[in-house]
Every structure is written in C-alpha cells, then in structure tokens.
Design a protein around this motif. Structure first.
Motif, PDB file in Angstrom:
ATOM      1  N   ASP A  86       0.849  -1.194   0.000  1.00 13.00           N
ATOM      2  CA  ASP A  86       0.000   0.000   0.000  1.00 13.00           C
ATOM      3  C   ASP A  86       0.890   1.252   0.000  1.00 13.00           C
ATOM      4  O   ASP A  86       0.664   2.183  -0.784  1.00 13.00           O
TER       5      ASP A  86
ATOM      6  N   HIS B  89       1.032   4.129  -2.860  1.00  9.63           N
ATOM      7  CA  HIS B  89       0.844   5.575  -2.608  1.00  9.63           C
ATOM      8  C   HIS B  89       1.973   6.376  -3.259  1.00  9.63           C
ATOM      9  O   HIS B  89       1.749   7.390  -3.916  1.00  9.63           O
TER      10      HIS B  89
ATOM     11  N   HIS C 202      -5.901   2.891  -6.776  1.00  6.88           N
ATOM     12  CA  HIS C 202      -6.767   3.124  -5.625  1.00  6.88           C
ATOM     13  C   HIS C 202      -8.238   3.175  -6.009  1.00  6.88           C
ATOM     14  O   HIS C 202      -9.095   2.732  -5.249  1.00  6.88           O
TER      15      HIS C 202
ATOM     16  N   HIS D  74      -6.839  -3.918   1.749  1.00  4.45           N
ATOM     17  CA  HIS D  74      -6.607  -2.865   0.759  1.00  4.45           C
ATOM     18  C   HIS D  74      -5.221  -2.974   0.115  1.00  4.45           C
ATOM     19  O   HIS D  74      -5.073  -2.871  -1.110  1.00  4.45           O
TER      20      HIS D  74
ATOM     21  N   ASN E 157      -4.212  -3.642  -3.868  1.00  5.53           N
ATOM     22  CA  ASN E 157      -3.292  -2.719  -4.555  1.00  5.53           C
ATOM     23  C   ASN E 157      -2.140  -3.488  -5.182  1.00  5.53           C
ATOM     24  O   ASN E 157      -1.722  -3.205  -6.309  1.00  5.53           O
TER      25      ASN E 157
HETATM   26 FE   LIG Z   1      -3.890   3.053   0.036  1.00  4.92          FE
END
Ligand SMILES: [Fe+2]
Length: 387
Positions: free
Chosen positions: A199, A203, A268, A282, A286
C-alpha cells in the motif's frame, strides 16, 4: 515557473525511532491538552502497546479509551466511536494507536462528534459538501507501515448499505503529531507487513505519476520508493529487524504525505471499488492491481516510470512494473484477483462502480469504462493474456 500557489499540508511534528511511543505524553502536554480520547483496537491492546501508552500519560491527563475499532471500519463502527467521543465530555486531544482503520476511524469519529450530521454529508464528492468547522488536535501512532494516515488529510470508511468505500478529505484532518515507533510494528505478521508495505509503495508510485504531482511531492514519493526497496523484503522475512521496521514506517509516512498533497490514481480507484464489494485487505488488492495499471498508464508517463524503476531497483532503465511484480512475488503476495476469490461474474458491476470515480483523481491517463473492465480482467487472471 508557473504562478500557481501550491500547498503542502503536513503534521507539525514527526518523531521516529525506537521508543517514539513514549513521546505521546510530551505531545499531549505540548498541545496543552488535559483529556485524551484514545482510539485503538483489540489486537493492539492485546500486544500491550495501549497499556504502555496509557501508563506513560501524566497523572494530570485524563484518558477515555475506545479500543474496539474493527478492520475496514463501517459507518456503524464510526458512529459508535463518535458517540463515545461525545460522551467523553471535555476531551481536548485525539490519540490514535493502530493501523489505518484505527487512525481513519479516529478522524471520522471526530468529524461526526464535533460537527453533527452523517458521514455521507462530508464524504468526497458530497454535494453540497458540508463544512467541517471543528476538530480536535490529533496525535497518531501507526502500528502498521502502509496506510500513511498519520500523514494524510484522508479518512476512509466503508458503507455496506451502498456497497461503497469512500473517504472524507480535509487538510485539517492531517494529524498534528505523528509518532513512528518501529517497536510497535515488530509483532505485525508477514502477510500484513507485505500487504501494508505494498500500500505504501502504491501511494508513492501513484503520487509520483499523478497529474497533481509537484517537485515537493516528488521528493517525498521517490524517497519512499527507495525506502520500500531497501526495507520491505526484510521487514516481511525478519519481523524483529528494527531497522527494516523503522525504514518501512518512514516510507509509509513519506508516501502518505506525497499522495495526500498530490493524489492517488487508478490503482486506488479500483481497489476502493473492490473494498466496497468485499472485505479484502486494501494493500493486497493494490499489490495485484499495481503492475497492470502501470502498464496501462505507461504511454502517458514513461519517463516517470523509468525514474521509479531506477528508485526501486537501483538500476537505471529498469522496468518498474517488472520490479513491482518481482517484489510482490518475493514477499508472498497473491498475483491475481481470482486468488482472492473475486468472481468473474462481478466484473461488470465492479467496473461500473470504479468508473464513476476513475477520471476524478489525478491518474495520468484518462480511462474508458471498457478499459476499466479490461484492467480488472487482466488483474483477475494475469496468466490469461500470456497464454
Ligand atoms: Fe492506500
């Protein structure tokens, strides 16, 4: 030089390194607070971190504790925490100790408790958006390295009745203080370390290719990618390695600051659609989506991906998507949505849900509904196009 005024919203203080948890007490006092509303979850409480935090608070500081936040928190969970915050009359500082679910729940509960109404009044895209007029200063102590919520203006929630994962965004939701203590992340199991780490990487990579990127967010994002490359494998295989854990916490923080001040992208958007339909981690979704989306975006930002490939591997000219795939394989992440149990029959509905938001964020390439569907198909079964 463009005349547009750019902004960076960041915590006013960040402390990192082993022992940073003990700095909560000083941070509370420095904020002039006397009643802390402390939000956490059962796993963190059982690991003993919550008890340590509370024991360190000065006798003059009163604490009210809510330690039952659930993973992927729903509107109902957040309303319960908001109710507890309203009942904690006089609470003047928010302290969150946990992963993204805990930090985001603390933020959203404060929005509701201090401003009234429902979360849907404040969510991204709410029309008309209800203003947030009051919040509490927030000290965030992440216990996983990935979400970066301790650095961001975002607070995610799940609304099961609308089969939707959305978020509240407000620059004042950036915590005042972030304390990054690797000692509280050593007990995180390898699978969670891998997912949350992916994650953080997502990002940083999405922020770096975002249409809203700027040189300041680039600096944050690139350094985050280098830290992930240096530390994620070891944080997964040698969980007690404090240097690796500290590197990943800093990577997660920098990546959070990068995307909060630029944007995330299509990974996302797709992951959030999946998160509205199923309770999937999550970071893991991703991880499955990142390389296919990079290959889709590549025609719009090849030079940027070349820089990311170099940051991820140390080798100029390295293929960034291939480097992401090999990192995912090394840390044991699933390779397909099929492995996660996503049924092929849901793809049209998932594509429609994702498409609603797909061109709103700063993704570098515009996307059609058919392309969103195609990306989900590739992620469902990546072996298919190679056959
Ligand atoms: Fe995220």
């Amino acid at each position: 030089m463009s005349q547009v005024v750019r902004t960076l919203d960041l915590p006013r203080r960040v402390e990192w390194g082993a022992g940073a948890l003990a700095r909560v007490a000083d941070a509370v006092v420095a904020l002039g607070a006397t009643h802390a509303f402390v939000v956490s979850d059962q796993a963190v409480a059982q690991a003993g971190h919550l008890e340590r935090l509370l024991a360190d608070l000065p006798a003059a500081v009163h604490a009210t504790v809510y330690d039952r936040v659930e993973p992927e928190p729903t509107v109902a969970v957040i309303e319960r925490v908001a109710e507890a915050l309203r009942a904690a009359d006089g609470a003047d500082v928010l302290v969150s100790l946990g992963g993204g679910s805990v930090m985001d729940t603390a933020k959203n509960a404060a929005v509701l408790a201090l401003n009234g109404g429902a979360l849907s009044d404040y969510e991204d895209g709410a029309d008309p958006a209800r203003p947030i007029s009051r919040l509490l200063p927030h000290i965030a102590v992440p216990t996983t390295a990935g979400t970066g919520s301790e650095a961001t203006a975002w607070a995610v929630f799940v609304d099961p009745t609308r089969r939707l994962k959305n978020a509240v965004f407000d620059p004042r939701l950036v915590p005042a203080v972030a304390l990054l203590d690797p000692e509280v992340t050593v007990s995180v199991p390898p699978g969670v370390t891998a997912g949350t780490g992916m994650d953080a990487l997502t990002h940083a990579m999405e922020a770096f290719v975002s249409r809203l990127a700027n040189p300041a967010t680039d600096a944050l994002a690139l350094q985050a990618v280098e830290l992930v490359a240096l530390h994620l494998r070891r944080a997964v295989t040698e969980g007690a390695d404090l240097e690796a854990r500290a590197g990943m916490l800093l990577a997660s923080f920098l990546a959070g600051a990068a995307f909060s001040n630029s944007s995330c992208g299509l990974v996302h958007t797709l992951s959030e659609a999946l998160g509205g339909f199923y309770r999937l981690p999550h970071g893991v979704t991703n991880g499955v989506l990142l390389a296919p989306v990079m290959e889709f975006n590549a025609p719009s930002c090849a030079a940027r991906y070349a820089r990311l490939g170099a940051a991820l591997t140390g080798a100029p000219g390295a293929d960034a998507a291939a480097a992401v795939r090999s990192l995912g394989a090394d840390i044991g992440l699933p390779r397909s949505l099929a492995e996660l149990g996503v049924p092929a029959g849901d793809l049209p509905a998932l594509a429609a849900a994702a498409f609603e938001w797909a061109n709103d964020a700063g993704n570098p390439r515009d996307v059609t509904l058919e392309q969103v569907h195609g990306l989900l198909e590739r992620a469902l079964d990546p072996g298919k196009d190679r056959a």
